[in-house]
Design a protein around this motif. Structure first.
Motif, PDB file in Angstrom:
ATOM      1  N   UNK A 221       0.809  -1.217   0.000  1.00 31.45           N
ATOM      2  CA  UNK A 221       0.000   0.000   0.000  1.00 31.45           C
ATOM      3  C   UNK A 221       0.841   1.266   0.000  1.00 31.45           C
ATOM      4  N   UNK A 222       0.483   2.158  -0.887  1.00 26.94           N
ATOM      5  CA  UNK A 222       1.095   3.476  -0.922  1.00 26.94           C
ATOM      6  C   UNK A 222      -0.012   4.493  -1.126  1.00 26.94           C
ATOM      7  N   UNK A 223       0.260   5.703  -0.728  1.00 28.49           N
ATOM      8  CA  UNK A 223      -0.673   6.795  -1.004  1.00 28.49           C
ATOM      9  C   UNK A 223      -0.037   7.604  -2.123  1.00 28.49           C
ATOM     10  N   UNK A 224      -0.495   7.383  -3.339  1.00 27.40           N
ATOM     11  CA  UNK A 224       0.163   7.956  -4.497  1.00 27.40           C
ATOM     12  C   UNK A 224       0.103   9.475  -4.578  1.00 27.40           C
TER      13      UNK A 224
ATOM     14  N   UNK B 237      10.608  10.516   1.761  1.00 23.26           N
ATOM     15  CA  UNK B 237       9.379  10.833   1.039  1.00 23.26           C
ATOM     16  C   UNK B 237       8.377  11.674   1.823  1.00 23.26           C
ATOM     17  N   UNK B 238       8.621  11.904   3.102  1.00 27.04           N
ATOM     18  CA  UNK B 238       7.630  12.634   3.889  1.00 27.04           C
ATOM     19  C   UNK B 238       7.833  14.139   3.812  1.00 27.04           C
ATOM     20  N   UNK B 239       6.717  14.808   3.601  1.00 30.23           N
ATOM     21  CA  UNK B 239       6.698  16.261   3.575  1.00 30.23           C
ATOM     22  C   UNK B 239       6.065  16.767   4.861  1.00 30.23           C
TER      23      UNK B 239
ATOM     24  N   UNK C 128       5.777  14.970  -5.987  1.00 31.81           N
ATOM     25  CA  UNK C 128       6.273  13.946  -6.901  1.00 31.81           C
ATOM     26  C   UNK C 128       6.573  12.616  -6.246  1.00 31.81           C
ATOM     27  N   UNK C 129       6.302  12.491  -4.952  1.00 30.91           N
ATOM     28  CA  UNK C 129       6.588  11.246  -4.242  1.00 30.91           C
ATOM     29  C   UNK C 129       5.294  10.673  -3.684  1.00 30.91           C
TER      30      UNK C 129
END
Length: 118
Positions: free
Chosen positions: A27-30, A59-61, A79-80
């Motif tokens: 699982x990813x949150x695109x 990848x975390x903002x 973009x991530x």
């Protein structure tokens, strides 16, 4: 008590192993933010520990942590995408229990504003 401790250690080891090698289709949150319901956060030190771990991830903002609502919201960098299993593993390794995850289309700023309004 010893059996419970052993089960917790084995469970944590299994979680760590799966977090290091994500399965195909993990699982990813695109394109959006992921909200985690987290038990065990009771003070600012708890929030600071989670924040410190998550901000180190590439990848975390933006992040939002609400102790009263037991919510951790993580938005990806542009973009991530967020690897849900990896973020969950970081929270668990910090000593907290993730009870649910939810991909949401809102930004962290929108979630923060919504939570302040409640």
């Amino acid at each position: 008590m010893k059996k419970i401790l052993t089960a917790l250690v084995l469970g944590a080891a299994a979680l760590a192993a799966t977090a290091q090698t994500p399965a195909p289709g993990a699982p990813t949150a695109d394109a959006g933010t992921v909200k985690f319901a987290v038990n065990g956060m009771v003070c600012a030190f708890c929030a600071q520990g989670i924040e410190k771990r998550l901000t180190k991830m590439s990848e975390t903002g933006p992040l939002y942590i609400n102790l009263a609502k037991k919510v951790v919201a993580v938005q990806p960098k542009p973009g991530m995408s967020i690897d849900v299993a990896k973020v969950k593993a970081e929270i668990v390794e910090a000593g907290y229990e993730v009870t649910s995850t939810q991909a949401v289309p809102q930004t962290v700023a929108a979630i923060r504003a919504e939570m302040k309004g409640k």
